[in-house]
Structure formats: structure tokens, C-alpha cells
Design a protein around this motif. Sequence first.
Motif, PDB file in Angstrom:
ATOM      1  N   GLN A 148       7.923  33.430  10.585  1.00  0.00           N
ATOM      2  CA  GLN A 148       8.861  32.317  10.465  1.00  0.00           C
ATOM      3  C   GLN A 148       8.308  31.024  11.059  1.00  0.00           C
ATOM      4  OE1 GLN A 148      12.989  33.067  11.340  1.00  0.00           O
ATOM      5  NE2 GLN A 148      12.910  35.151  10.533  1.00  0.00           N
ATOM      6  N   ILE A 149       7.283  31.130  11.919  1.00  0.00           N
ATOM      7  CA  ILE A 149       6.680  29.922  12.489  1.00  0.00           C
ATOM      8  C   ILE A 149       6.021  29.108  11.388  1.00  0.00           C
ATOM      9  CG2 ILE A 149       5.084  29.016  14.210  1.00  0.00           C
ATOM     10  CD1 ILE A 149       7.450  30.655  15.322  1.00  0.00           C
ATOM     11  N   ARG A 187      15.578  33.472  12.847  1.00  0.00           N
ATOM     12  CA  ARG A 187      15.572  33.637  14.301  1.00  0.00           C
ATOM     13  C   ARG A 187      15.628  32.291  15.022  1.00  0.00           C
ATOM     14  NH1 ARG A 187      10.000  35.582  14.881  1.00  0.00           N
ATOM     15  NH2 ARG A 187      10.458  35.320  17.110  1.00  0.00           N
ATOM     16  N   THR A 188      16.119  32.343  16.262  1.00  0.00           N
ATOM     17  CA  THR A 188      15.972  31.199  17.159  1.00  0.00           C
ATOM     18  C   THR A 188      14.509  31.137  17.590  1.00  0.00           C
ATOM     19  OG1 THR A 188      18.248  31.398  17.966  1.00  0.00           O
ATOM     20  CG2 THR A 188      16.685  30.205  19.376  1.00  0.00           C
ATOM     21  N   TYR A 247       3.667  28.258  17.529  1.00  0.00           N
ATOM     22  CA  TYR A 247       4.724  27.386  18.072  1.00  0.00           C
ATOM     23  C   TYR A 247       4.261  26.864  19.430  1.00  0.00           C
ATOM     24  CZ  TYR A 247       9.506  25.601  18.141  1.00  0.00           C
ATOM     25  OH  TYR A 247      10.610  24.792  18.117  1.00  0.00           O
ATOM     26  N   ARG A 248       3.569  25.713  19.369  1.00  0.00           N
ATOM     27  CA  ARG A 248       3.050  25.099  20.581  1.00  0.00           C
ATOM     28  C   ARG A 248       3.735  23.755  20.800  1.00  0.00           C
ATOM     29  NH1 ARG A 248      -2.961  26.648  18.541  1.00  0.00           N
ATOM     30  NH2 ARG A 248      -3.079  28.770  19.374  1.00  0.00           N
ATOM     31  N   THR A 249       3.127  22.950  21.648  1.00  0.00           N
ATOM     32  CA  THR A 249       3.729  21.670  22.015  1.00  0.00           C
ATOM     33  C   THR A 249       3.935  20.772  20.800  1.00  0.00           C
ATOM     34  OG1 THR A 249       2.641  21.801  24.155  1.00  0.00           O
ATOM     35  CG2 THR A 249       3.481  19.651  23.487  1.00  0.00           C
ATOM     36  N   GLY A 250       2.943  20.748  19.881  1.00  0.00           N
ATOM     37  CA  GLY A 250       3.063  19.887  18.706  1.00  0.00           C
ATOM     38  C   GLY A 250       4.234  20.268  17.829  1.00  0.00           C
ATOM     39  N   THR A 251       4.427  21.565  17.640  1.00  0.00           N
ATOM     40  CA  THR A 251       5.565  22.024  16.825  1.00  0.00           C
ATOM     41  C   THR A 251       6.879  21.692  17.522  1.00  0.00           C
ATOM     42  OG1 THR A 251       4.227  23.832  15.944  1.00  0.00           O
ATOM     43  CG2 THR A 251       6.602  24.018  15.686  1.00  0.00           C
ATOM     44  N   ALA A 252       6.927  21.885  18.835  1.00  0.00           N
ATOM     45  CA  ALA A 252       8.140  21.576  19.586  1.00  0.00           C
ATOM     46  C   ALA A 252       8.480  20.088  19.488  1.00  0.00           C
ATOM     47  CB  ALA A 252       7.976  21.990  21.050  1.00  0.00           C
ATOM     48  N   ARG A 253       7.431  19.221  19.564  1.00  0.00           N
ATOM     49  CA  ARG A 253       7.685  17.789  19.436  1.00  0.00           C
ATOM     50  C   ARG A 253       8.230  17.445  18.047  1.00  0.00           C
ATOM     51  NH1 ARG A 253       2.751  16.869  22.484  1.00  0.00           N
ATOM     52  NH2 ARG A 253       1.621  16.627  20.507  1.00  0.00           N
TER      53      ARG A 253
END
Length: 439
Positions: free
Chosen positions: A311-312, A301-302, A332-338
Motif C-alpha cells: 500500500q506504500i 490501512r493507516t 514510507y520515509r520523511t519525504g512521503t510523510a511531508r
Amino acid sequence: MRLTSLPSARLPIMALAAGLVASLLLSSPASAARPAAPGGFTGHGFDTCVAPDQATMDLWNLTSPYSVVGIYVSGSSRYCGDAQQPNLSKQWVAQNAANGWRFLPIHVGRQAPCFVNNPSSRVQKQLMSRSAKTARSQARSEAKETIAALKKYGFAKHSTSYLDIENYPRSSSCDRIVLEFVDAWTEYLHAKGYRSGLYGSGSSAIQAVDQARRSNRRGFTEPDQMWLAWGNGRADTKGGPYLSNSGWKRQRLHQYQLDVTATYGGVPLTIDKNYLDVGQGSRATKESKPCGATQTFTRYRTLKPGSKGPQIKALECVLKRRGFLSSVDSHYRTGTARAVSAFQTSMGWAPTGTVTRSTWTALLSSGRSPRVLKVGSVGSPVWRLQRSLRAAGGQLKVSGVYDTATARTVRSYRAARGLPAYPTADAAVWAELQRGQTL
């Protein structure tokens, strides 16, 4: 095996072929692998009169579907004996084993007492004695000879040597001697820690031995593997009218096309085509689950901040292994996005923090490029390849076994990326996947 004709001459290898060899060598392990003769495998093989030179073996490894090669190692009746084998050596076996090849060592010695030689052949085959006692002694002598050859070429114990008994006109008396010979050959190999294979025409030696098994012939020691010569053109291990399906399950080889010219990487060889299902076959290794989570999904998934689901954790685990994330918390928070953005930046992409098909493809394929993979290959690289192709848009089952569906998907991926349409996954395929290139 028709041993009365020499293979066609090898054509000169062009600059393109040299480039293909370089691609293969880059993905090969540096140290020699332990030769498999043949080990557990399900897939394609070939045999040819003269062991090909190293350049040809490298090209065929990269471009052909074959993972197994038949080599003539012993026996006085070989059409291509030691004097006709300029390439075959312990070093040749070790190098090709390191590149992933498996082997079928073949012994061509005495033939059935009713075998009829071709008077025009330069090799007139010796025949088994019509005395059972003498024939058994001859078989033990030939088994001793093939063990010496296996040692000479670097094969370990438990390797299989295939006794080649060419087609002969069957009769009860002739069959009796053949069975005595096969029995003594097999018993001697077993006593010394080796395995026995029988190659023969379906309508003669193979059928005679199968009938002996089905009739519970007293005192008969069966060969471990049966190599059926039956040119029906079908790449499978079905025995048809010659070898009943009740015997030698997963211990079969089928020579289904004989004396054909095949060309791979611009190099032609006259070969016999074979399909094998031997040992335990090609069995998937256990799927690795780093961080305790599967990385295998039907669809990737996207993902973006706020996304949820299993999948996270898989994503975070891969990012952690790549050094972009310090811990896995399945959110999937800010740390994962970074971390995603940092990975994208390392790839030269815009740092969006959103996981797309390209991001999945590049992440899942990351790692050291293995040697060439093809039908029958197993192991962690196959799991990784199949996941990557799935993420890239390929329609295949992630099974851990490089099967025909995987080969078709690899061909499609190669075509989409402008690569030669081989059925194999090599360094060029991995490079495209690791760049995040999709179908």
C-alpha cells in the motif's frame, strides 16, 4: 408493450428538481456521445409510449436505476407515432446519449395475421398477409422503414431495431407467417449492416421463434436479440416456459412489469420495466495500475513513517499524480510523510503525515467527476468510485462493474452524508468523497 393507453401527465418540476438537473449537468460530458442501441450492457431499462422531455430524462438519469430507454421510432401500428412524439428527435437522442443513456429503438408495424384488434382503439393495426411471399415482401419494406428511422435519429450501423409483434392466438398457420416475416425482416437488416431484435409476448411470438430455433427450422434466420414480455415481476433474463435458456445467451431482454407508474425526481411516468443482458454485457475494463502497482485492497490501512507493504507504493503513486511527490520508492520515509502533510494542508486538515481513512478516501477519489454512474456502468470511474467507497468504510467488492452491491453502498453513503438516497453516484457523491468524508 401495451400501446393502447397514454402515459400519465408529467407533474410540474419544482425548485428541488431544477437543482437535481443542475447536479446532473455538471457531471455530464460536454460533447455528444455516440448513441448505443443498445450496445453491450447488463442492467435496467424502461420503455414508455411518448419519449419524455429533456428535463424528465435528466431527472430520471440522476435519480432512477434505469440506463436504457425504449423509443418508438417506426411502424404504422405505433400507438405513439410521430404525431404523438413532441420530444423525439436526433438532437434528443444525441443529448441523452451524451448523458449516458442507451436506447431500444422499437418498430411496431404489421401484426400476425390472426391478431385481433381492439375495436375501441384509435389505432387499428395492419396485419401481415396470409401469403408467405407477400408477408416476406412486407417485412422487407418495414425493415427498410426502420433503417431510415435509425438514420433519422442518428444511430450508426450495427444498431438493433426491435420488431414488436403483439400477443396473438397461436396456430400452425399463423406461426408460419410470423416466422416468415421475422426471417425476412432479419435478413434485410443484416444485409444492410444492422441487427435484428424481436419483442413479443412469451406465449406467442417469442415461444414460436424459440421453437423454430430448437427444431432447426430450415432456412430460418434467427433474430440477434430476444425481448421477452412476461410480467412475472422478476428483474432477470430467464425465459421460464417461453424462452429456453439454451438460446440467445447474453442477447436477452425481459419486460417483467407492464403499465406501472414510477416516480423519480418528483416526475411520474407510466412505463414498462425491463432488464437487459445484451452484447458482451457490462464487462469491467482492465484495472489501471499506475506506477505498476494496484490501488485496490480489501482494507486500506493507516500508514505512517516506518509502515511497510504494497500500500506504500499505491499511496506514493497517488501523491505523485497529484503533484505532492516527485518519485515513488515504496518506502514510507520523511519525504512521503511531508507529501502526505502537504496534501492534508491543501485539504484544510491538520498536517499529521499519517494516512487515515479520510486521507485514503480523498486521495483515491480525486480526479474529474464523471457523469452519473449506476447499475451496469463500467470504466475507470467505477474502479475509482469503488476503491473510494471501500476506503471510506463501505463493504463492497472492487470489481470495476457498478453492481447491486455498489448501489447499496452508494445509498448507505448518501444516507450517512445527508444526501437523497438514490442508487446513483453523481457530482454530490464525488464531492463528499473528495472531501474525505467516510461512512
